[in-house]
Enzyme design. Sequence first.
Site, PDB file in Angstrom:
ATOM      1  N   TRP A   9      29.869  37.272  49.426  1.00  0.00           N
ATOM      2  CA  TRP A   9      29.187  36.378  48.492  1.00  0.00           C
ATOM      3  C   TRP A   9      28.306  35.385  49.224  1.00  0.00           C
ATOM      4  O   TRP A   9      27.248  34.988  48.733  1.00  0.00           O
ATOM      5  CB  TRP A   9      30.206  35.679  47.595  1.00  0.00           C
ATOM      6  CG  TRP A   9      30.960  36.672  46.761  1.00  0.00           C
ATOM      7  CD1 TRP A   9      32.266  37.047  46.890  1.00  0.00           C
ATOM      8  CD2 TRP A   9      30.428  37.473  45.697  1.00  0.00           C
ATOM      9  NE1 TRP A   9      32.574  38.021  45.969  1.00  0.00           N
ATOM     10  CE2 TRP A   9      31.470  38.299  45.223  1.00  0.00           C
ATOM     11  CE3 TRP A   9      29.168  37.561  45.094  1.00  0.00           C
ATOM     12  CZ2 TRP A   9      31.289  39.200  44.174  1.00  0.00           C
ATOM     13  CZ3 TRP A   9      28.989  38.467  44.054  1.00  0.00           C
ATOM     14  CH2 TRP A   9      30.042  39.280  43.607  1.00  0.00           C
ATOM     15  N   ASP A  31      30.114  26.944  47.142  1.00  0.00           N
ATOM     16  CA  ASP A  31      30.489  27.883  46.095  1.00  0.00           C
ATOM     17  C   ASP A  31      32.017  27.917  46.090  1.00  0.00           C
ATOM     18  O   ASP A  31      32.644  28.422  47.014  1.00  0.00           O
ATOM     19  CB  ASP A  31      29.915  29.263  46.409  1.00  0.00           C
ATOM     20  CG  ASP A  31      30.368  30.339  45.427  1.00  0.00           C
ATOM     21  OD1 ASP A  31      31.154  30.024  44.503  1.00  0.00           O
ATOM     22  OD2 ASP A  31      29.955  31.502  45.598  1.00  0.00           O
ATOM     23  N   LYS A  37      38.033  32.841  37.519  1.00  0.00           N
ATOM     24  CA  LYS A  37      39.159  32.974  38.434  1.00  0.00           C
ATOM     25  C   LYS A  37      40.185  31.856  38.236  1.00  0.00           C
ATOM     26  O   LYS A  37      41.357  32.116  38.029  1.00  0.00           O
ATOM     27  CB  LYS A  37      38.661  33.011  39.876  1.00  0.00           C
ATOM     28  CG  LYS A  37      37.688  34.165  40.137  1.00  0.00           C
ATOM     29  CD  LYS A  37      37.084  34.100  41.530  1.00  0.00           C
ATOM     30  CE  LYS A  37      35.960  35.105  41.717  1.00  0.00           C
ATOM     31  NZ  LYS A  37      36.403  36.492  41.680  1.00  0.00           N
TER      32      LYS A  37
END
Length: 360
Positions: free
Chosen positions: A102, A172, A196
Amino acid sequence: MNRALNFNAGPAALPEWALKEAQNELLNFRNTGMSVMELSHRSKDYEAVHNEAQSLLRSLLSISDEYEILFLQGGASLQFSMIPMNLLQEGQTAYYTLTGSWAEKALQEAVKVGKAEIAVSSKENNYKNIPVLDATSIPSDAAYVHITSNNTIYGTQWKQFPTGLNVPLIADMSSDILCKPLNMEQFDMIYAGAQKNLGPSGVTVVIMKKELLERSSDSLPTMLNYNTHAKNNSLYNTPPTFGIYLLSLVLRWVTDQGGLEAIEKKNELKASLLYNEIDNSNGFYNGHAELDSRSTMNVTFTLNSEEATKSFLAQAKEAGFVGLNGHRSVGGCRASIYNAVPYENVERLAQFMSDFRKNY
């Protein structure tokens, strides 16, 4: 109905209390005679939900008035583009720490917008560790430094965040936000896809210092300009109202659990169950992440043969465990044990791992 033993990486397990509360209010939300999904996003009934979610988040993370809280769409992936579009100005360079897939994707989007470079990377080590970032290596005129606080695929997590930077720090935190107390003052911006630890997919939380909004140019497309959403309390267009409602329920649940200090203790206990099983298996199970970089959210491991891995996953599925397949980048297995995954489920997985090792 028996609830699944859900270890999915995302969308992931939600608190059962939040799901039941949503179920109870599904057809008649607070005596409106409507579902939250049917309320106008301009109504006072929905506005109360929206503001409650912001208030709960502000309280849990001790977010000062210096920060704006935005509820956006497009996932963290859209933020990979929005951040450089708004904050990477001409003549500046953004620096990215590469700790997983990511982080790589965030960098790939940034270089499409402006100048972006790698500050530090653990790619050569197959992302088994979190590298050390030397603050002195970052020029004082840099646009920002970007990190990914937890890496779901590789099972690594920042234990100590970079300090001594003279430029904005952006993180992030999609896969570990609210897993432990956080010093917001260390960050100029954090963002997270909700699916999540925060709620269902479809909501993206952005927390950013208001002073950063001054960088956004009026020439940007309206919906890609942070000022658009800040000036309209994230209500410029129709927001994902049901997702934000569920987000508010999850935040209430976290608060009722005792806040982030209590959540952190539970997460550490859950993670220790699995890591102890891995470490005491005499090489039958092998953790991917190095010891000082292990994630409390995503436990990644391999078995000592491909045949054993296939047998483990097949038997785990028969036993009711869901989502234990490792990502193709790493292989093996992955147990995602976010806030809402009950301790008892992790305990059952640890016991299954022990029994499988002894019987294989």
